[in-house]
Motif scaffolding. Structure first.
Motif, PDB file in Angstrom:
ATOM      1  N   ALA A  49      -3.117  -5.661  -9.590  1.00 19.59           N
ATOM      2  CA  ALA A  49      -4.475  -6.213  -9.646  1.00 19.59           C
ATOM      3  C   ALA A  49      -4.517  -7.561  -8.941  1.00 19.59           C
ATOM      4  O   ALA A  49      -3.523  -8.294  -8.886  1.00 19.59           O
ATOM      5  N   GLY A  50      -5.661  -7.886  -8.406  1.00 19.99           N
ATOM      6  CA  GLY A  50      -5.833  -9.171  -7.749  1.00 19.99           C
ATOM      7  C   GLY A  50      -6.194  -9.013  -6.286  1.00 19.99           C
ATOM      8  O   GLY A  50      -6.472  -7.910  -5.802  1.00 19.99           O
ATOM      9  N   ASP A  51      -6.222 -10.149  -5.588  1.00 18.22           N
ATOM     10  CA  ASP A  51      -6.596 -10.180  -4.176  1.00 18.22           C
ATOM     11  C   ASP A  51      -5.371 -10.394  -3.301  1.00 18.22           C
ATOM     12  O   ASP A  51      -4.322 -10.858  -3.753  1.00 18.22           O
ATOM     13  N   THR A  52      -5.544 -10.074  -2.039  1.00 17.65           N
ATOM     14  CA  THR A  52      -4.550 -10.391  -1.025  1.00 17.65           C
ATOM     15  C   THR A  52      -5.181 -11.346  -0.026  1.00 17.65           C
ATOM     16  O   THR A  52      -6.294 -11.093   0.461  1.00 17.65           O
ATOM     17  N   ARG A  53      -4.489 -12.431   0.266  1.00 19.66           N
ATOM     18  CA  ARG A  53      -5.027 -13.458   1.147  1.00 19.66           C
ATOM     19  C   ARG A  53      -4.396 -13.358   2.524  1.00 19.66           C
ATOM     20  O   ARG A  53      -3.177 -13.202   2.666  1.00 19.66           O
ATOM     21  N   PHE A  54      -5.253 -13.463   3.552  1.00 20.71           N
ATOM     22  CA  PHE A  54      -4.808 -13.395   4.942  1.00 20.71           C
ATOM     23  C   PHE A  54      -5.244 -14.653   5.690  1.00 20.71           C
ATOM     24  O   PHE A  54      -6.250 -15.270   5.350  1.00 20.71           O
TER      25      PHE A  54
ATOM     26  N   VAL B  13      -9.157 -10.370   0.254  1.00 23.19           N
ATOM     27  CA  VAL B  13      -9.767  -9.046   0.075  1.00 23.19           C
ATOM     28  C   VAL B  13      -9.270  -8.470  -1.246  1.00 23.19           C
ATOM     29  O   VAL B  13      -8.136  -8.744  -1.664  1.00 23.19           O
ATOM     30  N   PRO B  14     -10.107  -7.704  -1.939  1.00 22.78           N
ATOM     31  CA  PRO B  14      -9.638  -7.037  -3.166  1.00 22.78           C
ATOM     32  C   PRO B  14      -8.564  -6.012  -2.820  1.00 22.78           C
ATOM     33  O   PRO B  14      -8.803  -5.080  -2.044  1.00 22.78           O
ATOM     34  N   ALA B  15      -7.388  -6.185  -3.366  1.00 23.08           N
ATOM     35  CA  ALA B  15      -6.235  -5.398  -2.935  1.00 23.08           C
ATOM     36  C   ALA B  15      -6.408  -3.908  -3.200  1.00 23.08           C
ATOM     37  O   ALA B  15      -6.211  -3.081  -2.300  1.00 23.08           O
ATOM     38  N   GLY B  16      -6.763  -3.562  -4.449  1.00 26.55           N
ATOM     39  CA  GLY B  16      -6.847  -2.151  -4.807  1.00 26.55           C
ATOM     40  C   GLY B  16      -7.811  -1.351  -3.938  1.00 26.55           C
ATOM     41  O   GLY B  16      -7.426  -0.367  -3.286  1.00 26.55           O
ATOM     42  N   PRO B  17      -9.108  -1.727  -3.896  1.00 22.29           N
ATOM     43  CA  PRO B  17     -10.056  -0.967  -3.065  1.00 22.29           C
ATOM     44  C   PRO B  17      -9.682  -0.952  -1.586  1.00 22.29           C
ATOM     45  O   PRO B  17      -9.873   0.060  -0.905  1.00 22.29           O
TER      46      PRO B  17
ATOM     47  N   PHE C 246      -0.203  -1.526   3.897  1.00 24.95           N
ATOM     48  CA  PHE C 246       1.070  -1.963   3.331  1.00 24.95           C
ATOM     49  C   PHE C 246       1.096  -3.473   3.114  1.00 24.95           C
ATOM     50  O   PHE C 246       1.585  -3.955   2.087  1.00 24.95           O
ATOM     51  N   LEU C 247       0.589  -4.244   4.073  1.00 20.14           N
ATOM     52  CA  LEU C 247       0.552  -5.698   3.909  1.00 20.14           C
ATOM     53  C   LEU C 247      -0.351  -6.094   2.749  1.00 20.14           C
ATOM     54  O   LEU C 247      -0.032  -7.024   1.986  1.00 20.14           O
ATOM     55  N   THR C 248      -1.469  -5.401   2.607  1.00 22.29           N
ATOM     56  CA  THR C 248      -2.363  -5.680   1.476  1.00 22.29           C
ATOM     57  C   THR C 248      -1.679  -5.350   0.157  1.00 22.29           C
ATOM     58  O   THR C 248      -1.775  -6.103  -0.823  1.00 22.29           O
ATOM     59  N   PHE C 249      -0.972  -4.234   0.133  1.00 25.82           N
ATOM     60  CA  PHE C 249      -0.231  -3.836  -1.072  1.00 25.82           C
ATOM     61  C   PHE C 249       0.867  -4.834  -1.395  1.00 25.82           C
ATOM     62  O   PHE C 249       1.048  -5.238  -2.555  1.00 25.82           O
ATOM     63  N   ALA C 250       1.617  -5.279  -0.387  1.00 27.59           N
ATOM     64  CA  ALA C 250       2.740  -6.189  -0.622  1.00 27.59           C
ATOM     65  C   ALA C 250       2.274  -7.561  -1.075  1.00 27.59           C
ATOM     66  O   ALA C 250       2.963  -8.239  -1.846  1.00 27.59           O
ATOM     67  N   GLY C 251       1.099  -8.000  -0.604  1.00 25.68           N
ATOM     68  CA  GLY C 251       0.623  -9.332  -0.960  1.00 25.68           C
ATOM     69  C   GLY C 251      -0.343  -9.365  -2.124  1.00 25.68           C
ATOM     70  O   GLY C 251      -0.881 -10.433  -2.444  1.00 25.68           O
ATOM     71  N   ALA C 252      -0.567  -8.254  -2.787  1.00 30.47           N
ATOM     72  CA  ALA C 252      -1.556  -8.191  -3.871  1.00 30.47           C
ATOM     73  C   ALA C 252      -1.144  -9.085  -5.035  1.00 30.47           C
ATOM     74  O   ALA C 252      -0.012  -9.017  -5.524  1.00 30.47           O
ATOM     75  N   GLY C 253      -2.074  -9.939  -5.473  1.00 27.06           N
ATOM     76  CA  GLY C 253      -1.849 -10.784  -6.638  1.00 27.06           C
ATOM     77  C   GLY C 253      -0.869 -11.916  -6.420  1.00 27.06           C
ATOM     78  O   GLY C 253      -0.473 -12.573  -7.390  1.00 27.06           O
ATOM     79  N   ARG C 254      -0.480 -12.206  -5.177  1.00 25.68           N
ATOM     80  CA  ARG C 254       0.492 -13.263  -4.906  1.00 25.68           C
ATOM     81  C   ARG C 254      -0.217 -14.483  -4.320  1.00 25.68           C
ATOM     82  O   ARG C 254      -1.248 -14.369  -3.649  1.00 25.68           O
ATOM     83  N   ALA C 255       0.364 -15.636  -4.568  1.00 25.02           N
ATOM     84  CA  ALA C 255      -0.235 -16.880  -4.076  1.00 25.02           C
ATOM     85  C   ALA C 255      -0.024 -17.056  -2.582  1.00 25.02           C
ATOM     86  O   ALA C 255      -0.780 -17.775  -1.930  1.00 25.02           O
TER      87      ALA C 255
END
Length: 429
Positions: free
Chosen positions: A47-52, A68-72, A114-123
């Motif tokens: 859960a959470g967002d991924t920042r780019f 971006v919202p990681a899951g959707p 994959f990048l969105t999945f790997a960075g989900a919920g991380r600072a």
């Protein structure tokens, strides 16, 4: 009542071409990869967002980081890949060619997922521009090696010795650069080393018609043994003289290097990368749009016909194999002077064989080889990216990533291409 004699009006003509059966190899590969992604990522995304982030500090305009919202996002991108796999099946069934855009969009969708999945919920913020810059840089030796393979195999010589030519180029660049205290002179020496290895290749393959694959394997072993011996006995004894680090400086192109996104990727590189641009464009144009390219391809496809019209087949093979070997040697400079590193034993790490896979996946075309090499370069860069954002993926798996991608790519798509007809066949007039 007379018996009707069968007519042949509806029978196919003896010389009528038999329609080729569609091959589903690529479509199956798309489907398998999309299925693995569907099972591995969307349901397991935290859960959470991924920042780019897209901008760098020296860009003209700064693009703010976004989340971006990681899951959707992962769901949408993976479903796009699944839809493209289904489209590939449908177009293969109907006999329509998929074109270049489908694998490009398919790959970009999965990479972003994959990048969105790997960075989900991380600072940590994922720097997309830096990832692309690192991908191009790490793909540089693969591009040079693949271009070497294109030139050699298009003229009919199987160049398995790309690994040895890369290693010889790295060794010579380090030694000459260290002795002269000039990275640029080391860069000049690298293609000479590659051409020397190529000289041995054509001497045995053309002069004595020795099996070219065996010669290439032996040359790889020879270069590994020779450079390891010299490293242990000469370079290690006086590293300040023979193996001092010399680095090519980064040469940003004025104005162009400050354009957001594309500036840092394309125009903030070393001289070796700029040379790569020139060589790729020149080979793509001259190989398919010039008399030289026509002669080269004729020798690789039908040497007897080329000989009939006055082309010296063996001389053409020798010259172009030396040219291709020099290109591979130039790529070897990446490992030493272009990276600012001293020479080390077997430092090429099998990239010559990955370059061969890129050449095959790229269908013996310079632009196709570049695209395939960039894919492998991203797989190599992924290890650094995931380590930076603190991913929990095992480091052993990350080390295997470039080789896994190589196997999957060649197994999935190599069956759709055809090598030059006279590749590996010695010509005796």
């Amino acid at each position: 009542m007379s018996l009707a004699t069968p007519t042949t009006a509806s029978a196919p003509a003896p010389d009528a071409p038999v329609p080729a059966r569609p091959t589903y190899r690529a479509a199956i590969a798309y489907a398998a990869i999309a299925l693995v992604a569907l099972l591995a990522m969307p349901l397991r995304t935290p859960a959470g967002d991924t920042r780019f982030r897209l901008s760098t500090e020296t860009d003209f305009a700064q693009i703010p980081a976004f989340a971006v919202p990681a899951g959707p996002t992962v769901w949408v991108l993976v479903l796009v890949a699944v839809a493209l796999a289904a489209l590939a099946f449908w177009w293969t069934r109907t006999g329509r060619r998929t074109g270049l855009w489908l694998p490009v969009v398919f790959g970009v969708a999965l990479l972003l997922a994959f990048l969105t999945f790997a960075g989900a919920g991380r600072a940590a913020v994922i720097p997309l521009t830096s990832i692309a810059t690192g991908t191009l840089f790490l793909a540089t030796p693969l591009i040079f090696g693949a271009l070497s393979g294109v030139v050699c195999e298009r003229v009919g010589i199987v160049n398995i010795a790309i690994e040895g030519q890369l290693l010889a180029g790295a060794f010579m660049a380090a030694v000459v650069g260290s002795l002269t205290a000039s990275a640029y002179l080391g860069l000049v020496a690298a293609p000479v080393a590659g051409a020397l290895v190529g000289t041995l290749l054509v001497f045995f393959a053309v002069r004595y018609q020795v099996n070219q694959i065996i010669v290439g394997v032996v040359l790889n072993v020879l270069v590994v043994g020779l450079t390891s011996f010299l490293f242990s006995t000469v370079l290690a004894e006086a590293p300040d003289t023979w193996n001092a680090r010399q680095a090519l400086p980064v040469l940003p192109v004025p104005v162009l290097s400050q354009i957001p996104v594309i500036g840092p990727i394309l125009f903030r590189q070393t001289l070796l990368v700029y040379l790569m641009y020139v060589i790729v464009i020149a080979l793509q144009v001259y190989l398919f749009r010039s008399r030289w390219g026509l002669r080269l391809r004729a020798v690789g496809e039908h040497p007897k016909a080329a000989d009939t019209v006055g082309i010296d087949v063996n001389r053409t093979r020798v010259r172009n194999t030396l040219l291709g070997s020099a290109v591979a040697g130039l790529g070897g400079a990446f490992f030493t002077v272009a990276s600012g590193l001293a020479f080390g034993k077997e430092m090429t790490g099998g990239r010559g064989f990955i370059a061969l896979a890129a050449m095959i996946l790229g269908r013996w075309s310079p632009k196709g080889a570049v695209a395939a090499a960039l894919l492998f370069g991203f797989a190599d860069n992924l290890r650094t990216v995931l380590g930076t954002i603190g991913s929990s993926v095992p480091p052993q798996l990350l080390l295997m990533t470039p080789y896994i991608v190589t196997i999957l790519a060649v197994a999935g798509f190599a069956g759709r291409v055809r090598a030059p007809a006279a590749e590996g066949v010695p010509y005796v007039k």
